[in-house]
Design an enzyme around this catalytic site. Structure first.
Site, PDB file in Angstrom:
ATOM      1  N   THR A 125       0.824  -1.215   0.000  1.00  0.00           N
ATOM      2  CA  THR A 125       0.000   0.000   0.000  1.00  0.00           C
ATOM      3  C   THR A 125       0.856   1.262   0.000  1.00  0.00           C
ATOM      4  O   THR A 125       1.982   1.247   0.516  1.00  0.00           O
ATOM      5  CB  THR A 125      -0.903  -0.011   1.251  1.00  0.00           C
ATOM      6  N   ASP A 126       0.289   2.352  -0.493  1.00  0.00           N
ATOM      7  CA  ASP A 126       1.000   3.637  -0.432  1.00  0.00           C
ATOM      8  C   ASP A 126       1.089   4.168   0.996  1.00  0.00           C
ATOM      9  O   ASP A 126       1.853   5.104   1.271  1.00  0.00           O
ATOM     10  CB  ASP A 126       0.340   4.678  -1.350  1.00  0.00           C
ATOM     11  N   GLU A 127       0.310   3.573   1.921  1.00  0.00           N
ATOM     12  CA  GLU A 127       0.323   4.082   3.296  1.00  0.00           C
ATOM     13  C   GLU A 127       1.649   3.829   4.001  1.00  0.00           C
ATOM     14  O   GLU A 127       1.906   4.401   5.065  1.00  0.00           O
ATOM     15  CB  GLU A 127      -0.820   3.461   4.099  1.00  0.00           C
ATOM     16  N   TYR A 152      -2.032  -0.442  11.031  1.00  0.00           N
ATOM     17  CA  TYR A 152      -2.141  -1.154   9.746  1.00  0.00           C
ATOM     18  C   TYR A 152      -0.927  -0.876   8.855  1.00  0.00           C
ATOM     19  O   TYR A 152      -0.259  -1.802   8.380  1.00  0.00           O
ATOM     20  CB  TYR A 152      -3.425  -0.738   9.018  1.00  0.00           C
ATOM     21  N   LYS A 156       2.140  -3.286   7.295  1.00  0.00           N
ATOM     22  CA  LYS A 156       2.393  -3.445   5.853  1.00  0.00           C
ATOM     23  C   LYS A 156       3.841  -3.040   5.537  1.00  0.00           C
ATOM     24  O   LYS A 156       4.512  -3.677   4.709  1.00  0.00           O
ATOM     25  CB  LYS A 156       1.416  -2.602   5.025  1.00  0.00           C
TER      26      LYS A 156
HETATM   27  P1  NAD Z   1      -9.721  -7.381   1.971  1.00  0.00           P
HETATM   28  O1  NAD Z   1      -9.764  -7.124   3.441  1.00  0.00           O
HETATM   29  O2  NAD Z   1     -10.932  -7.126   1.141  1.00  0.00           O
HETATM   30  O3  NAD Z   1      -9.299  -8.903   1.691  1.00  0.00           O
HETATM   31  C1  NAD Z   1      -8.298  -9.554   2.433  1.00  0.00           C
HETATM   32  C2  NAD Z   1      -8.474 -11.059   2.222  1.00  0.00           C
HETATM   33  O4  NAD Z   1      -7.422 -11.721   2.949  1.00  0.00           O
HETATM   34  C3  NAD Z   1      -9.791 -11.603   2.745  1.00  0.00           C
HETATM   35  O5  NAD Z   1     -10.351 -12.498   1.808  1.00  0.00           O
HETATM   36  C4  NAD Z   1      -9.403 -12.333   4.033  1.00  0.00           C
HETATM   37  O6  NAD Z   1     -10.252 -13.417   4.337  1.00  0.00           O
HETATM   38  C5  NAD Z   1      -7.997 -12.781   3.695  1.00  0.00           C
HETATM   39  N1  NAD Z   1      -7.158 -12.999   4.880  1.00  0.00           N
HETATM   40  C6  NAD Z   1      -7.022 -12.167   5.947  1.00  0.00           C
HETATM   41  N2  NAD Z   1      -6.159 -12.705   6.839  1.00  0.00           N
HETATM   42  C7  NAD Z   1      -5.724 -13.879   6.302  1.00  0.00           C
HETATM   43  C8  NAD Z   1      -4.816 -14.871   6.728  1.00  0.00           C
HETATM   44  N3  NAD Z   1      -4.168 -14.771   7.905  1.00  0.00           N
HETATM   45  N4  NAD Z   1      -4.584 -15.932   5.929  1.00  0.00           N
HETATM   46  C9  NAD Z   1      -5.243 -16.048   4.745  1.00  0.00           C
HETATM   47  N5  NAD Z   1      -6.135 -15.146   4.293  1.00  0.00           N
HETATM   48  C10 NAD Z   1      -6.364 -14.069   5.062  1.00  0.00           C
HETATM   49  O7  NAD Z   1      -8.476  -6.541   1.465  1.00  0.00           O
HETATM   50  P2  NAD Z   1      -8.229  -5.829   0.061  1.00  0.00           P
HETATM   51  O8  NAD Z   1      -8.757  -4.455   0.137  1.00  0.00           O
HETATM   52  O9  NAD Z   1      -8.640  -6.738  -1.024  1.00  0.00           O
HETATM   53  O10 NAD Z   1      -6.631  -5.711   0.105  1.00  0.00           O
HETATM   54  C11 NAD Z   1      -5.808  -6.743  -0.454  1.00  0.00           C
HETATM   55  C12 NAD Z   1      -4.370  -6.313  -0.355  1.00  0.00           C
HETATM   56  O11 NAD Z   1      -4.189  -5.083  -1.049  1.00  0.00           O
HETATM   57  C13 NAD Z   1      -3.881  -6.054   1.079  1.00  0.00           C
HETATM   58  O12 NAD Z   1      -2.555  -6.480   1.178  1.00  0.00           O
HETATM   59  C14 NAD Z   1      -3.943  -4.544   1.216  1.00  0.00           C
HETATM   60  O13 NAD Z   1      -2.983  -4.087   2.154  1.00  0.00           O
HETATM   61  C15 NAD Z   1      -3.578  -4.123  -0.193  1.00  0.00           C
HETATM   62  N6  NAD Z   1      -4.064  -2.803  -0.640  1.00  0.00           N
HETATM   63  C16 NAD Z   1      -5.397  -2.481  -0.506  1.00  0.00           C
HETATM   64  C17 NAD Z   1      -5.857  -1.257  -0.997  1.00  0.00           C
HETATM   65  C18 NAD Z   1      -7.308  -0.854  -0.899  1.00  0.00           C
HETATM   66  O14 NAD Z   1      -7.647   0.284  -1.244  1.00  0.00           O
HETATM   67  N7  NAD Z   1      -8.215  -1.733  -0.482  1.00  0.00           N
HETATM   68  C19 NAD Z   1      -4.952  -0.368  -1.599  1.00  0.00           C
HETATM   69  C20 NAD Z   1      -3.595  -0.727  -1.697  1.00  0.00           C
HETATM   70  C21 NAD Z   1      -3.178  -1.964  -1.214  1.00  0.00           C
HETATM   71  O1  DAU Z   2      -4.109   4.010   0.462  1.00  0.00           O
HETATM   72  C1  DAU Z   2      -4.311   2.640   0.367  1.00  0.00           C
HETATM   73  C2  DAU Z   2      -5.169   2.161   1.519  1.00  0.00           C
HETATM   74  O2  DAU Z   2      -6.480   2.643   1.270  1.00  0.00           O
HETATM   75  C3  DAU Z   2      -5.172   0.654   1.676  1.00  0.00           C
HETATM   76  O3  DAU Z   2      -3.883   0.227   2.038  1.00  0.00           O
HETATM   77  C4  DAU Z   2      -6.177   0.203   2.744  1.00  0.00           C
HETATM   78  O4  DAU Z   2      -6.244  -1.210   2.775  1.00  0.00           O
HETATM   79  C5  DAU Z   2      -7.535   0.773   2.389  1.00  0.00           C
HETATM   80  O5  DAU Z   2      -8.469   0.456   3.403  1.00  0.00           O
HETATM   81  C6  DAU Z   2      -7.453   2.277   2.217  1.00  0.00           C
HETATM   82  O6  DAU Z   2      -7.154   2.923   3.485  1.00  0.00           O
HETATM   83  P1  DAU Z   2      -7.934   4.246   3.962  1.00  0.00           P
HETATM   84  O7  DAU Z   2      -7.847   4.330   5.413  1.00  0.00           O
HETATM   85  O8  DAU Z   2      -7.508   5.405   3.140  1.00  0.00           O
HETATM   86  O9  DAU Z   2      -9.427   3.833   3.445  1.00  0.00           O
HETATM   87  P2  DAU Z   2     -10.876   3.978   4.102  1.00  0.00           P
HETATM   88  O10 DAU Z   2     -11.816   3.504   3.073  1.00  0.00           O
HETATM   89  O11 DAU Z   2     -10.964   3.389   5.448  1.00  0.00           O
HETATM   90  O12 DAU Z   2     -11.025   5.569   4.263  1.00  0.00           O
HETATM   91  C7  DAU Z   2     -10.824   6.446   3.171  1.00  0.00           C
HETATM   92  C8  DAU Z   2     -10.927   7.876   3.698  1.00  0.00           C
HETATM   93  O13 DAU Z   2     -12.293   8.131   4.069  1.00  0.00           O
HETATM   94  C9  DAU Z   2     -10.098   8.142   4.934  1.00  0.00           C
HETATM   95  O14 DAU Z   2      -9.616   9.480   4.881  1.00  0.00           O
HETATM   96  C10 DAU Z   2     -11.094   7.999   6.088  1.00  0.00           C
HETATM   97  C11 DAU Z   2     -12.379   8.487   5.459  1.00  0.00           C
HETATM   98  N1  DAU Z   2     -13.654   7.912   5.958  1.00  0.00           N
HETATM   99  C12 DAU Z   2     -13.751   6.566   6.047  1.00  0.00           C
HETATM  100  C13 DAU Z   2     -14.946   5.977   6.407  1.00  0.00           C
HETATM  101  C14 DAU Z   2     -15.088   4.468   6.547  1.00  0.00           C
HETATM  102  C15 DAU Z   2     -14.738   8.755   6.196  1.00  0.00           C
HETATM  103  O15 DAU Z   2     -14.631   9.999   6.099  1.00  0.00           O
HETATM  104  N2  DAU Z   2     -15.921   8.175   6.555  1.00  0.00           N
HETATM  105  C16 DAU Z   2     -16.084   6.828   6.681  1.00  0.00           C
HETATM  106  O16 DAU Z   2     -17.202   6.379   7.011  1.00  0.00           O
END
Ligand code: NAD
Ligand code: DAU
Length: 336
Positions: A125-127, A152, A156
């Site tokens: 992630t970019d975080e 989190y 990562k």
């Molecule tokens: P998600 O939470 O939707 O999915 C995660 C999956 O991993 C789920 O199916 C869960 O059951 C499985 N899982 C969790 N713990 C596990 C374990 N110990 N063993 C096996 N499986 C397990 O997450 P996502 O949003 O699809 O994110 C996927 C990846 O992408 C993560 O590594 C996250 O850090 C990264 N990422 C997410 C975003 C975003 O915006 N969602 C952005 C950048 C990077």
């Molecule tokens: O940047 C990549 C990351 O983006 C991933 O690594 C994470 O897995 C993914 O969850 C996401 O993280 P954020 O914390 O940015 O996403 P989230 O959807 O939780 O929140 C996005 C923004 O919206 C953040 O500034 C918090 C805000 N927010 C979130 C929720 C759930 C609100 O204002 N209201 C809400 O109800």
């Protein structure tokens, strides 16, 4: 370019981005896939039930299970790791599962790919870079220093450092990608965009943390998957690539766009408690990926992708109804 694998192990393939990536592998390669997923609250078999079959099999298990992971890795020629605890708010309430899955789980995968000399692509992630000031025009690049700020993102970052150390020390064949915020179908309703869409569908006002000023850099999940495929095909081993699609918007702008697209007045939202330590702004400079690997996103208009996402949640209420109830119970406890 020929896809360099026949049998792909996809930990986390029953989650939001992992399941999307599996669909891309099926559509664009001849490879078969094994999904390894613990089916935590975030993963669901219903997300992948229509693709399980000849080319996709499913194993329920945890990535920290060394014996299981070692056996599965030995039967595949590529591992693409999406398995993680992924939600910041959960990591603030209880970080323990984040350390277990994101750190110990990545360690188990690394030991297995080292043992069997199997190629790994690690999704991150970019975080890991921390946040940018609102007034700072710069963006994250491959050379930005790590400075994670939430439990989190710290786990990562730890996972990325483990991968880099295994590349440097043991010479494992691995790449890493760090992507910005994804949106699209099958995203858990705990996340910002699906939470607000499903709120509006249920007649509840969207909820913005703090002032709504925080900025995220949105990319459609299809574009994340196409970028990962491109890195696997042509990326240099040992390298990190940043994935982003120039999608910077404040949370307030996103909520107003959702309200507009759903035919509601754009001031029908509530400001609620801010997230502790809330990162201000993320922004990705993906020029290395574009210039070196020739990748570009298909979704260049955020509103087009957002409208399709709204339609998906409108038409798939049975997929999200149960998780909506448990998610809102959690948010009620945390004042969000
Ligand atoms: P998600 O939470 O939707 O999915 C995660 C999956 O991993 C789920 O199916 C869960 O059951 C499985 N899982 C969790 N713990 C596990 C374990 N110990 N063993 C096996 N499986 C397990 O997450 P996502 O949003 O699809 O994110 C996927 C990846 O992408 C993560 O590594 C996250 O850090 C990264 N990422 C997410 C975003 C975003 O915006 N969602 C952005 C950048 C990077
Ligand atoms: O940047 C990549 C990351 O983006 C991933 O690594 C994470 O897995 C993914 O969850 C996401 O993280 P954020 O914390 O940015 O996403 P989230 O959807 O939780 O929140 C996005 C923004 O919206 C953040 O500034 C918090 C805000 N927010 C979130 C929720 C759930 C609100 O204002 N209201 C809400 O109800």
């Amino acid at each position: 370019m020929v896809f360099p694998a026949k049998r792909v192990l996809v930990p986390g393939g029953a989650g939001f981005i992992g399941s999307n990536f599996v669909r891309h592998v099926l559509a664009q390669t001849d490879a078969s896939v094994t999904i390894l997923d613990a089916l935590t609250y975030a993963g669901s078999l219903t997300t992948v039930e229509n693709i399980l079959g000849d080319r996709v099999s499913f194993v329920r298990g945890r990535i920290e299970d060394h014996a299981l992971v070692d056996q599965l890795v030995s039967e595949h020629d590529l591992v693409v790791n999406f398995a993680a605890e992924s939600h910041n708010d959960n990591s603030i309430s209880d970080p323990s599962s984040f350390v277990k899955t994101n750190v110990s789980g990545t360690f188990a995968l690394l030991e297995a790919v080292r043992n069997h000399d199997v190629r790994l692509h690690h999704i991150s992630t970019d975080e890991v870079f921390g946040d940018l000031d609102f007034d700072d025009a710069s963006k994250f690049t491959e050379s930005t220093s790590y400075n994670p700020s939430s439990p989190y993102s710290a786990t990562k970052a730890a996972s990325d450092f483990l991968v880099r150390a295994w590349v440097h020390t043991y010479g494992i064949r691995a790449t890493i990608s760090n992507c910005s915020n994804n949106y699209g179908p099958y995203q858990h309703v705990e996340k910002f965009i699906p939470r607000q869409i499903t709120n509006v569908l249920l007649g509840v006002r969207p909820r913005l943390y703090g002032t709504g000023r925080n900025i995220r850099d949105w990319i459609h999940v299809d574009d994340h998957s196409s970028a990962v495929l491109r890195i696997i095909e042509a990326g240099r081993l040992g390298q990190t690539y940043l994935i982003g699609a120039n999608g910077e918007r404040s949370n307030l702008e996103v909520v107003q766009e959702i309200l507009r697209l759903m035919g509601k007045p754009i001031d029908e939202f509530d400001l609620v408690n801010d997230r502790p330590g809330h990162d201000r702004r993320y922004a990705i400079d993906a020029s290395a990926l574009r210039d070196e690997l020739g990748w570009s996103p298909a979704f260049t208009d955020f509103c087009v992708g957002l409208e399709a996402t709204i339609d998906w949640y409108r038409n798939n209420g049975t997929w999200w109804a149960d998780q909506k109830t448990s998610t809102e119970a959690f948010y009620a406890r945390t004042g969000h």
